[in-house]
Design an enzyme around this catalytic site. Structure first.
Site, PDB file in Angstrom:
ATOM      1  N   GLN A  99      33.157  39.462  38.551  1.00 39.61           N
ATOM      2  CA  GLN A  99      34.325  40.209  39.040  1.00 39.61           C
ATOM      3  C   GLN A  99      33.919  41.291  40.046  1.00 39.61           C
ATOM      4  O   GLN A  99      34.542  42.352  40.111  1.00 39.61           O
ATOM      5  CB  GLN A  99      35.079  40.839  37.856  1.00 39.61           C
ATOM      6  CG  GLN A  99      35.835  39.845  37.013  1.00 39.61           C
ATOM      7  CD  GLN A  99      37.025  39.218  37.774  1.00 39.61           C
ATOM      8  OE1 GLN A  99      37.458  39.715  38.804  1.00 39.61           O
ATOM      9  NE2 GLN A  99      37.548  38.106  37.256  1.00 39.61           N
ATOM     10  N   SER A 100      32.897  40.992  40.830  1.00 39.08           N
ATOM     11  CA  SER A 100      32.388  41.985  41.773  1.00 39.08           C
ATOM     12  C   SER A 100      33.391  42.302  42.888  1.00 39.08           C
ATOM     13  O   SER A 100      33.838  41.408  43.616  1.00 39.08           O
ATOM     14  CB  SER A 100      31.090  41.463  42.396  1.00 39.08           C
ATOM     15  OG  SER A 100      30.783  42.166  43.573  1.00 39.08           O
TER      16      SER A 100
END
Ligand SMILES: Cc1ncc(COP(=O)(O)O)c(C=O)c1O
Length: 305
Positions: free
Chosen positions: A67-68
């Protein structure tokens, strides 16, 4: 420096009065640098993507968690610029159904990024993985865009901010710190334009020495791009520990309280970065003084997971 940055962010971002939440508080709304291309990473990418283009690279490669925010912003920027983008995403469990994808990961898919999953163990060797994936045609962007060139995004943001505060300087400028690049740029920029105003990074993972090391390295690299910049050492970077809570990307009940307190006033924080740093602001950490500026670095897609 003889590299012209791209224009990717909606800037200048507003500097707002938030004394309703805490007397004396102002917030620099870098969550408003864009919608899909939003948050702090866009400012770094204006320099990094410009360099990739100047070198004639046709695609970029970067890495981060599933989920960068950084990987998502890079993927969106590359798509807008007509470049390819490969992201190495760290995850212990490979997501199966794409239609069940959420948040940043879903957006990376939507803009057609070339996604490769790596295990946390493989991720330890990310510098080598990035270099291998970049080869000779690609441009490798380190985790978080946090190198000397990426730091220019917040060196210039500090200049933007100083223009906005005019004759009402803050007692500190505070941001969340996850890979060190935002703090590095802010501290260098403030040392240049407002040396009496300290930059503070609130660690959302790791510890102060780790970020001080990363930031000092970024400062040395930034000086290679622009020799007129002040060169800062490890001790020049202020990193506050004590707000990691349950760990990186793990929420605690205290953080939920902060999220709701800000949310009820219409200030939406993200659960991974800004909520932890904002908790330190609301706790009125003495180091920040009575009139801090908080940089809202975005990350709202993290709420959609
Ligand atoms: C929303 C958000 N805020 C803050 C940070 C921290 O910035 P940096 O990685 O430059 O320390 C990040 C990224 O790590 C982020 O995505």
């Amino acid at each position: 420096m003889n590299l012209t940055p791209l224009r990717l962010a909606q800037r200048p971002t507003p500097l707002e009065d938030w004394s309703a939440l805490l007397p004396g508080l102002r917030i620099k709304r870098d969550d408003l640098t864009g919608s899909t291309l939003s948050g702090n990473k866009v400012r770094k990418l204006e320099f990094l993507m410009a360099h990739a283009q100047a070198l004639g690279k046709s695609y970029v490669v970067t890495c981060g968690g599933l989920q960068s925010n950084h990987c998502r912003a890079t993927a969106v920027a590359a798509a807008q610029l007509g470049m390819g983008c490969k992201v190495l995403l760290r995850t212990a469990t490979v997501p199966q159904a794409w239609d069940a994808a959420t948040g940043n990961y879903r957006l990376m898919r939507a803009v057609g990024a070339d996604i490769e999953f790596v295990t946390p163990a493989e991720y330890q060797d990310r510098a080598r993985l990035l270099a291998a994936a970049a080869g000779t045609r690609g441009y490798a962007i380190p985790e978080g865009g946090s190198n000397g060139l990426g730091a220019f995004g917040y060196i210039t943001a500090a200049e933007e901010l100083a223009t906005q505060w005019g004759d009402d300087p803050p007692t500190s400028v505070v941001c969340a710190t996850g890979s060190g690049g935002t703090l590095a740029g802010l501290a260098i920029g403030l040392a240049k334009v407002a040396p009496s105003v300290p930059a503070w990074g609130v660690a959302v993972c790791d510890d102060a020495p780790t970020f001080q090391r990363i930031a000092a390295r970024a400062s040395a690299e930034a000086c290679e791009w622009d020799a007129s910049l002040p060169r800062l050492g490890e001790a020049d970077f202020n990193v506050l520990e004590g707000y990691v809570g349950r760990g990186y990307a793990q929420s605690s009940p205290e953080e939920q309280v902060t999220l709701m307190k800000a949310g009820r006033r219409g200030l939406v924080l993200d659960p991974v970065y800004t909520v932890k740093a904002f908790r330190a602001v609301l706790a009125q950490e003495p180091a920040f003084g009575s009139r801090p500026i908080f940089i809202h670095t975005g990350g709202l897609l993290g709420l959609m997971t």
